[in-house]
Design a protein around this motif. Structure first.
Motif, PDB file in Angstrom:
ATOM      1  N   THR A   1      27.245   1.030  -7.241  1.00 47.31           N
ATOM      2  CA  THR A   1      27.015  -0.387  -7.289  1.00 47.31           C
ATOM      3  C   THR A   1      25.666  -0.593  -6.993  1.00 47.31           C
ATOM      4  O   THR A   1      24.924  -1.662  -7.520  1.00 47.31           O
ATOM      5  N   ASP A   2      25.139   0.092  -5.936  1.00 50.28           N
ATOM      6  CA  ASP A   2      23.772  -0.372  -5.410  1.00 50.28           C
ATOM      7  C   ASP A   2      22.688   0.049  -6.516  1.00 50.28           C
ATOM      8  O   ASP A   2      21.911  -0.653  -6.795  1.00 50.28           O
ATOM      9  N   LYS A   3      23.062   1.131  -7.039  1.00 54.02           N
ATOM     10  CA  LYS A   3      22.066   1.595  -8.175  1.00 54.02           C
ATOM     11  C   LYS A   3      22.255   0.668  -9.184  1.00 54.02           C
ATOM     12  O   LYS A   3      21.058   0.432 -10.105  1.00 54.02           O
ATOM     13  N   ARG A   4      23.221   0.613  -9.746  1.00 56.63           N
ATOM     14  CA  ARG A   4      23.296  -0.954 -10.667  1.00 56.63           C
ATOM     15  C   ARG A   4      22.401  -1.985 -10.443  1.00 56.63           C
ATOM     16  O   ARG A   4      21.853  -2.576 -11.351  1.00 56.63           O
ATOM     17  N   ILE A   5      22.875  -2.396  -9.027  1.00 55.91           N
ATOM     18  CA  ILE A   5      21.842  -3.824  -8.681  1.00 55.91           C
ATOM     19  C   ILE A   5      20.393  -3.452  -8.645  1.00 55.91           C
ATOM     20  O   ILE A   5      19.652  -4.339  -9.052  1.00 55.91           O
ATOM     21  N   VAL A   6      20.051  -2.603  -8.310  1.00 56.31           N
ATOM     22  CA  VAL A   6      18.553  -2.045  -8.432  1.00 56.31           C
ATOM     23  C   VAL A   6      18.099  -1.941  -9.972  1.00 56.31           C
ATOM     24  O   VAL A   6      17.063  -2.466 -10.149  1.00 56.31           O
ATOM     25  N   ALA A   7      18.900  -1.453 -10.723  1.00 60.34           N
ATOM     26  CA  ALA A   7      18.409  -1.468 -12.320  1.00 60.34           C
ATOM     27  C   ALA A   7      18.487  -2.875 -12.696  1.00 60.34           C
ATOM     28  O   ALA A   7      17.514  -3.074 -13.643  1.00 60.34           O
ATOM     29  N   GLU A   8      19.273  -3.526 -12.300  1.00 57.94           N
ATOM     30  CA  GLU A   8      19.407  -5.044 -12.834  1.00 57.94           C
ATOM     31  C   GLU A   8      18.302  -5.822 -12.423  1.00 57.94           C
ATOM     32  O   GLU A   8      17.618  -6.721 -13.107  1.00 57.94           O
TER      33      GLU A   8
ATOM     34  N   ASN B   1       0.881  -1.073   0.010  1.00 57.36           N
ATOM     35  CA  ASN B   1       0.034  -0.012  -0.152  1.00 57.36           C
ATOM     36  C   ASN B   1       0.850   1.167   0.119  1.00 57.36           C
ATOM     37  O   ASN B   1       0.382   2.333   0.164  1.00 57.36           O
ATOM     38  N   ALA B   2       2.198   1.097  -0.167  1.00 60.51           N
ATOM     39  CA  ALA B   2       3.066   2.240  -0.170  1.00 60.51           C
ATOM     40  C   ALA B   2       3.116   2.759  -1.508  1.00 60.51           C
ATOM     41  O   ALA B   2       3.716   2.942  -2.243  1.00 60.51           O
ATOM     42  N   GLY B   3       1.893   3.733  -1.918  1.00 62.71           N
ATOM     43  CA  GLY B   3       1.693   4.083  -3.093  1.00 62.71           C
ATOM     44  C   GLY B   3       2.330   5.444  -3.337  1.00 62.71           C
ATOM     45  O   GLY B   3       2.359   5.750  -4.607  1.00 62.71           O
ATOM     46  N   GLY B   4       2.879   6.023  -2.473  1.00 65.73           N
ATOM     47  CA  GLY B   4       3.492   7.245  -2.536  1.00 65.73           C
ATOM     48  C   GLY B   4       5.188   7.206  -3.053  1.00 65.73           C
ATOM     49  O   GLY B   4       5.743   8.269  -3.018  1.00 65.73           O
ATOM     50  N   ILE B   5       5.557   6.110  -3.220  1.00 67.98           N
ATOM     51  CA  ILE B   5       7.123   6.096  -3.633  1.00 67.98           C
ATOM     52  C   ILE B   5       6.847   5.261  -4.885  1.00 67.98           C
ATOM     53  O   ILE B   5       5.667   4.605  -5.376  1.00 67.98           O
ATOM     54  N   THR B   6       7.960   5.617  -5.698  1.00 66.53           N
ATOM     55  CA  THR B   6       8.116   4.887  -6.921  1.00 66.53           C
ATOM     56  C   THR B   6       8.552   3.515  -6.825  1.00 66.53           C
ATOM     57  O   THR B   6       9.174   2.957  -5.818  1.00 66.53           O
ATOM     58  N   ALA B   7       8.484   2.652  -8.025  1.00 62.18           N
ATOM     59  CA  ALA B   7       8.882   1.322  -8.147  1.00 62.18           C
ATOM     60  C   ALA B   7      10.388   1.131  -7.777  1.00 62.18           C
ATOM     61  O   ALA B   7      11.029   0.391  -6.963  1.00 62.18           O
ATOM     62  N   GLU B   8      11.135   2.206  -8.320  1.00 63.11           N
ATOM     63  CA  GLU B   8      12.526   2.172  -7.983  1.00 63.11           C
ATOM     64  C   GLU B   8      13.101   2.177  -6.627  1.00 63.11           C
ATOM     65  O   GLU B   8      13.847   2.171  -6.250  1.00 63.11           O
ATOM     66  N   GLU B   9      12.087   3.324  -6.109  1.00 65.79           N
ATOM     67  CA  GLU B   9      12.497   3.620  -4.553  1.00 65.79           C
ATOM     68  C   GLU B   9      12.384   2.260  -3.847  1.00 65.79           C
ATOM     69  O   GLU B   9      12.969   2.079  -2.792  1.00 65.79           O
ATOM     70  N   LEU B  10      11.223   1.711  -4.065  1.00 67.73           N
ATOM     71  CA  LEU B  10      10.848   0.326  -3.399  1.00 67.73           C
ATOM     72  C   LEU B  10      12.012  -0.743  -3.650  1.00 67.73           C
ATOM     73  O   LEU B  10      12.173  -1.167  -2.323  1.00 67.73           O
ATOM     74  N   VAL B  11      12.330  -0.718  -4.822  1.00 67.82           N
ATOM     75  CA  VAL B  11      13.550  -1.996  -4.990  1.00 67.82           C
ATOM     76  C   VAL B  11      14.585  -1.467  -4.112  1.00 67.82           C
ATOM     77  O   VAL B  11      15.410  -2.405  -3.716  1.00 67.82           O
ATOM     78  N   SER B  12      14.913  -0.338  -4.070  1.00 64.78           N
ATOM     79  CA  SER B  12      16.123   0.254  -3.761  1.00 64.78           C
ATOM     80  C   SER B  12      16.088   0.018  -1.975  1.00 64.78           C
ATOM     81  O   SER B  12      17.248  -0.220  -1.216  1.00 64.78           O
ATOM     82  N   LEU B  13      14.803  -0.291  -1.588  1.00 66.09           N
ATOM     83  CA  LEU B  13      14.934  -0.632   0.012  1.00 66.09           C
ATOM     84  C   LEU B  13      15.566  -2.231   0.186  1.00 66.09           C
ATOM     85  O   LEU B  13      16.045  -2.616   1.228  1.00 66.09           O
TER      86      LEU B  13
ATOM     87  N   ALA C   1       9.831   2.120 -13.874  1.00 64.11           N
ATOM     88  CA  ALA C   1      10.890   2.099 -12.609  1.00 64.11           C
ATOM     89  C   ALA C   1      10.377   3.459 -12.018  1.00 64.11           C
ATOM     90  O   ALA C   1      10.683   3.862 -10.783  1.00 64.11           O
ATOM     91  N   SER C   2       9.959   4.657 -12.661  1.00 59.88           N
ATOM     92  CA  SER C   2       9.783   5.846 -12.102  1.00 59.88           C
ATOM     93  C   SER C   2       8.113   6.012 -11.904  1.00 59.88           C
ATOM     94  O   SER C   2       7.753   6.958 -11.492  1.00 59.88           O
ATOM     95  N   GLY C   3       7.527   4.925 -12.063  1.00 55.13           N
ATOM     96  CA  GLY C   3       5.985   4.974 -11.877  1.00 55.13           C
ATOM     97  C   GLY C   3       5.852   4.723 -10.245  1.00 55.13           C
ATOM     98  O   GLY C   3       6.216   3.813  -9.714  1.00 55.13           O
ATOM     99  N   TYR C   4       4.614   5.360  -9.801  1.00 58.93           N
ATOM    100  CA  TYR C   4       4.470   5.327  -8.361  1.00 58.93           C
ATOM    101  C   TYR C   4       3.561   3.898  -8.172  1.00 58.93           C
ATOM    102  O   TYR C   4       2.899   3.514  -9.146  1.00 58.93           O
ATOM    103  N   LEU C   5       3.649   3.272  -7.217  1.00 60.73           N
ATOM    104  CA  LEU C   5       2.975   1.860  -6.979  1.00 60.73           C
ATOM    105  C   LEU C   5       1.577   2.150  -7.072  1.00 60.73           C
ATOM    106  O   LEU C   5       0.947   1.208  -7.564  1.00 60.73           O
ATOM    107  N   SER C   6       1.087   3.284  -6.499  1.00 62.94           N
ATOM    108  CA  SER C   6      -0.287   3.388  -6.700  1.00 62.94           C
ATOM    109  C   SER C   6      -0.970   3.226  -8.315  1.00 62.94           C
ATOM    110  O   SER C   6      -2.055   3.252  -8.290  1.00 62.94           O
ATOM    111  N   GLU C   7      -0.031   3.440  -9.193  1.00 60.02           N
ATOM    112  CA  GLU C   7      -0.358   3.569 -10.494  1.00 60.02           C
ATOM    113  C   GLU C   7      -0.176   2.225 -11.285  1.00 60.02           C
ATOM    114  O   GLU C   7      -0.588   2.026 -12.313  1.00 60.02           O
ATOM    115  N   LEU C   8       0.391   1.266 -10.324  1.00 61.20           N
ATOM    116  CA  LEU C   8       0.656   0.121 -11.186  1.00 61.20           C
ATOM    117  C   LEU C   8      -0.410  -1.061 -10.905  1.00 61.20           C
ATOM    118  O   LEU C   8      -1.218  -1.039  -9.884  1.00 61.20           O
ATOM    119  N   SER C   9      -0.603  -2.034 -11.633  1.00 57.23           N
ATOM    120  CA  SER C   9      -1.377  -3.123 -11.499  1.00 57.23           C
ATOM    121  C   SER C   9      -0.959  -3.960 -10.302  1.00 57.23           C
ATOM    122  O   SER C   9       0.272  -3.950  -9.989  1.00 57.23           O
TER     123      SER C   9
END
Length: 341
Positions: A123-130, A96-108, A141-149
């Motif tokens: 290195t961390d950013k590369r692993i997130v992207a991979e 339900n963390a709709g206020g963060i992006t997909a990339e931000e969640l994966v970064s956690l 990646a830049s889409g908000y979780l609330s906008e995703l199916s």
């Protein structure tokens, strides 16, 4: 030489501690093995203890007895930091963390490596992207979780577990909230990740069809019964599924891999075009017949193609129809005659 299991249990007892009462034991004497590169599905009815087993294996709750070893070391010997770098967990609850992006969640998922301030290095950013790329979500990646199916959110959660770079991923009913297409995509993705990245992936599910199709191994869990584990086809051929699903009014048909409300008692031999024969067999089950081999019934159906299906009943000319619906009408009309053969 067989590879060593990445997780292994011996004499494991799972359940709950109750204040002032005896512990509630759900399962005991569990001897389980989870291997790298394999997708393992845990099947069981509600209340069988699937979530309890998963939480115990990842250290979220203590075992009541026995031992869990991860990569040859006792689970009790791991620090929280070590565990977070060894086991990734994806829970059932919707994100339900709709206020963060997909990339931000994966970064956690990089938190076990980034320290207290959580600053991402190159290195961390590369692993997130991979990780996002591995689940096909780079474009979101830049889409908000609330906008995703729901299916896209689940892929992002799996990407977060990948970003942890854990050899083991445990998922509690990852397809529970998904539509049929997303369920297939998710299971296919997990099987691919296990095989291609060498992950040991264990998930709980109620989706029998997909578990049979996609899993390298199944764990059949039922309260008060010994857990059965093995390759899906071996479990079916050994009769383990018939025993596991031995409930009043429910039967597992080993010839189709399906659960049925009642066991059809009247066999009809089905042959011909594979695809047509499969769906003719599906219809037969629904109307109380059982598709069988040609030497097991005097009544035969030949599926030349979808618009040419013949029914042969001893003592009368073959009956031809141009559809499965037409075949069902003929079978219903002649049911008493067929039952007497």
């Amino acid at each position: 030489m067989s590879p060593a299991p990445i997780i292994e249990t011996s004499g494991l007892v799972i359940g709950y501690m109750q204040k002032g009462k005896k512990p509630e034991v759900i399962h005991d004497s569990l001897r389980l093995q989870l291997y790298a590169g394999k997708l393992t599905s845990l099947l069981g009815l509600n209340g069988a203890g699937k979530s309890t087993l998963l939480r115990t294996l990842c250290g979220f709750q203590p075992a009541l007895g026995g031992e869990i070893r991860i990569k040859g070391r006792p689970l009790s010997g791991y620090s929280q930091g070590e565990l977070s770098r060894t086991i990734g967990v994806v829970l059932t609850e919707k994100t339900n963390a709709g206020g963060i992006t997909a990339e931000e969640l994966v970064s956690l998922g990089r938190h076990p490596y980034t320290g207290f301030f959580g600053r991402l290095k190159a290195t961390d950013k590369r692993i997130v992207a991979e990780s996002l790329d591995a689940v096909g979500m780079t474009c979101k990646a830049s889409g908000y979780l609330s906008e995703l199916s729901d299916g896209e959110r689940q892929k992002v959660m799996i990407a977060k577990a990948l970003a942890q770079q854990c050899p083991v991923i445990l998922l509690d009913e990852p397809t529970a909230f998904l539509d049929v297409t997303s369920r297939i995509e998710t299971m296919s993705l997990l099987h691919h990740l296990a095989a291609e990245q060498g992950k040991a992936i264990l998930l709980s599910t109620h989706d029998l069809d997909l578990a049979l199709q996609m899993s390298d191994c199944l764990w059949l869990q039922e309260k008060d019964r010994e857990m059965t584990c093995g390759v899906p086809e071996d479990l079916i051929l050994s009769g383990a599924f018939e025993s596991f699903f031995d409930k009043k009014g429910i039967t597992f048909d080993s010839s189709t891999g399906k659960l049925m409300a009642d066991k059809p008692s009247c066999p009809i031999a089905v042959e011909g075009d594979f695809n047509t024969a499969y769906w003719v067999g599906n219809a037969l089950i629904r109307y109380g017949f059982r598709p069988s081999a040609t030497d097991q019934s005097n009544v035969k159906i030949n599926c030349f193609r979808p618009d040419k299906i013949t029914l042969s009943i001893p003592g009368r000319p073959a009956l031809e129809t141009a559809s499965v619906g037409g075949l069902i009408s003929i079978l219903t009309m002649h049911k008493n005659e067929i039952l007497s053969k």
